[in-house]
Design a protein around this motif. Structure first.
Motif, PDB file in Angstrom:
ATOM      1  N   GLN A  75     -25.258 -15.502  89.261  1.00  0.00           N
ATOM      2  CA  GLN A  75     -24.146 -15.813  90.144  1.00  0.00           C
ATOM      3  C   GLN A  75     -22.884 -14.998  89.921  1.00  0.00           C
ATOM      4  N   PHE A  76     -22.523 -14.683  88.682  1.00  0.00           N
ATOM      5  CA  PHE A  76     -21.150 -14.265  88.420  1.00  0.00           C
ATOM      6  C   PHE A  76     -20.970 -12.805  88.032  1.00  0.00           C
ATOM      7  N   GLY A  77     -22.006 -12.132  87.534  1.00  0.00           N
ATOM      8  CA  GLY A  77     -21.906 -10.716  87.205  1.00  0.00           C
ATOM      9  C   GLY A  77     -20.837 -10.396  86.187  1.00  0.00           C
ATOM     10  N   LYS A  89     -16.597 -12.336  77.179  1.00  0.00           N
ATOM     11  CA  LYS A  89     -16.974 -13.224  76.077  1.00  0.00           C
ATOM     12  C   LYS A  89     -16.052 -14.437  76.029  1.00  0.00           C
ATOM     13  N   GLY A  90     -16.559 -15.522  75.465  1.00  0.00           N
ATOM     14  CA  GLY A  90     -15.763 -16.700  75.155  1.00  0.00           C
ATOM     15  C   GLY A  90     -14.956 -17.221  76.316  1.00  0.00           C
ATOM     16  N   VAL A  91     -13.682 -17.526  76.028  1.00  0.00           N
ATOM     17  CA  VAL A  91     -12.827 -18.150  77.026  1.00  0.00           C
ATOM     18  C   VAL A  91     -12.586 -17.241  78.223  1.00  0.00           C
ATOM     19  N   ASN A  92     -12.607 -15.930  78.022  1.00  0.00           N
ATOM     20  CA  ASN A  92     -12.386 -15.008  79.139  1.00  0.00           C
ATOM     21  C   ASN A  92     -13.489 -15.138  80.191  1.00  0.00           C
ATOM     22  N   ARG A  93     -14.703 -15.348  79.724  1.00  0.00           N
ATOM     23  CA  ARG A  93     -15.799 -15.513  80.685  1.00  0.00           C
ATOM     24  C   ARG A  93     -15.708 -16.861  81.391  1.00  0.00           C
ATOM     25  N   VAL A  94     -15.371 -17.899  80.639  1.00  0.00           N
ATOM     26  CA  VAL A  94     -15.211 -19.222  81.245  1.00  0.00           C
ATOM     27  C   VAL A  94     -14.144 -19.187  82.329  1.00  0.00           C
ATOM     28  N   LEU A  95     -13.016 -18.571  82.035  1.00  0.00           N
ATOM     29  CA  LEU A  95     -11.930 -18.504  83.007  1.00  0.00           C
ATOM     30  C   LEU A  95     -12.310 -17.669  84.223  1.00  0.00           C
ATOM     31  N   ASP A  96     -13.096 -16.626  84.019  1.00  0.00           N
ATOM     32  CA  ASP A  96     -13.549 -15.811  85.146  1.00  0.00           C
ATOM     33  C   ASP A  96     -14.480 -16.619  86.049  1.00  0.00           C
ATOM     34  N   ILE A  97     -15.359 -17.416  85.430  1.00  0.00           N
ATOM     35  CA  ILE A  97     -16.241 -18.284  86.221  1.00  0.00           C
ATOM     36  C   ILE A  97     -15.414 -19.311  86.987  1.00  0.00           C
ATOM     37  N   CYS A  98     -14.431 -19.901  86.324  1.00  0.00           N
ATOM     38  CA  CYS A  98     -13.563 -20.866  87.009  1.00  0.00           C
ATOM     39  C   CYS A  98     -12.866 -20.219  88.208  1.00  0.00           C
ATOM     40  N   LYS A 149     -13.863 -17.597  89.972  1.00  0.00           N
ATOM     41  CA  LYS A 149     -14.829 -17.301  91.032  1.00  0.00           C
ATOM     42  C   LYS A 149     -15.308 -18.567  91.733  1.00  0.00           C
ATOM     43  N   GLU A 150     -15.302 -19.688  91.024  1.00  0.00           N
ATOM     44  CA  GLU A 150     -15.675 -20.960  91.634  1.00  0.00           C
ATOM     45  C   GLU A 150     -14.474 -21.671  92.266  1.00  0.00           C
ATOM     46  N   ARG A 151     -13.272 -21.091  92.101  1.00  0.00           N
ATOM     47  CA  ARG A 151     -12.042 -21.726  92.574  1.00  0.00           C
ATOM     48  C   ARG A 151     -11.907 -23.132  91.992  1.00  0.00           C
TER      49      ARG A 151
END
Length: 227
Positions: free
Chosen positions: A136-138, A143-152, A154-156
């Motif tokens: 889904q997210f590419g 890593k870590g919190v940076n990836r979580v925040l990027d997913i958030c 992209k999911e709005r």
């Protein structure tokens, strides 16, 4: 969350508390974790039921690890579960659910573990949507919190919910500065009858399902959500 094999009730509290749940299936495999095994009731307390893997290594992503052929392990696992729970009040329905999950023609442990979560949610009429991070997210380079925040982003997402272990990983200010509220689910490990055993907390969701009605399990999932 990484896809876990019939995980404990806290995992399902998290699932039930959110609109969309992300399976982290493209992170490195962790040996002796919960991806391919969990605990069920036993005469002397509890025991593991384990899906054997082929070539599992911490250098591989979860999605790339294969399970061994079912004729090696499936019958033994079902027998272990039958031995533990055949006299439980909801064994008939839950055993059918287990066979449905484990007999599905999938080869990767990430798919099988994810399916155990999805199928239990269907059984409990939990309407949460699921997505795999690998599809889904590419953003696997993050890593870590940076990836979580990027997913958030992209999911709005307005709220990111995690289990208590995340308190040591994530900082509320970091999330707020990115427009996301950080929340945690407190696992409900309240006792329920397990035959005449001393209560064994934190076993696989299968244990909860064997001894409690669907309505009761849904009530249990609503305790400690989103705080």
């Amino acid at each position: 969350m990484q896809p876990y094999f019939f995980p404990y009730i806290g995992y399902f509290q998290l699932v039930a508390d959110v609109d969309r749940f992300v399976f982290y299936d493209d992170v490195n495999f962790i040996k002796n974790g919960w991806i391919n095994r969990n605990r069920v009731l036993a005469d002397d307390g509890n025991r593991y039921v384990t899906v054997p893997l082929s070539g599992a290594s911490p250098s591989l992503k979860i999605r790339d690890i294969q399970i061994q052929p079912r004729d090696i392990w499936l019958r033994k696992m079902l027998e272990s579960i039958r031995h533990a729970y055949a006299k439980a009040p909801h064994y008939a329905a839950v055993s059918q659910l287990i066979e449905q999950c484990l007999s599905a023609p999938v080869a990767q442990i990430s798919t099988l573990a994810s399916q155990t979560v999805v199928d239990v949610c269907k059984y409990l009429d939990i309407a949460t949507e699921f997505v795999a991070s690998s599809t889904q997210f590419g953003n696997s380079e993050l890593k870590g919190v940076n990836r979580v925040l990027d997913i958030c982003a992209k999911e709005r997402a307005r709220i990111y919910v995690n289990l208590p272990g995340g308190r040591d990983l994530y900082d509320d200010k970091t999330f707020r500065s990115n427009g996301v509220e950080l929340a945690f689910v407190e696992p409900n490990l309240s006792a329920y009858p397990q035959f005449d055993h001393a209560f064994q907390p934190g076993l696989s969701i299968l244990d909860v399902l064997m001894f409690n009605s669907k309505d009761r399990v849904r009530e249990m999932l609503s305790v400690g959500s989103g705080s």
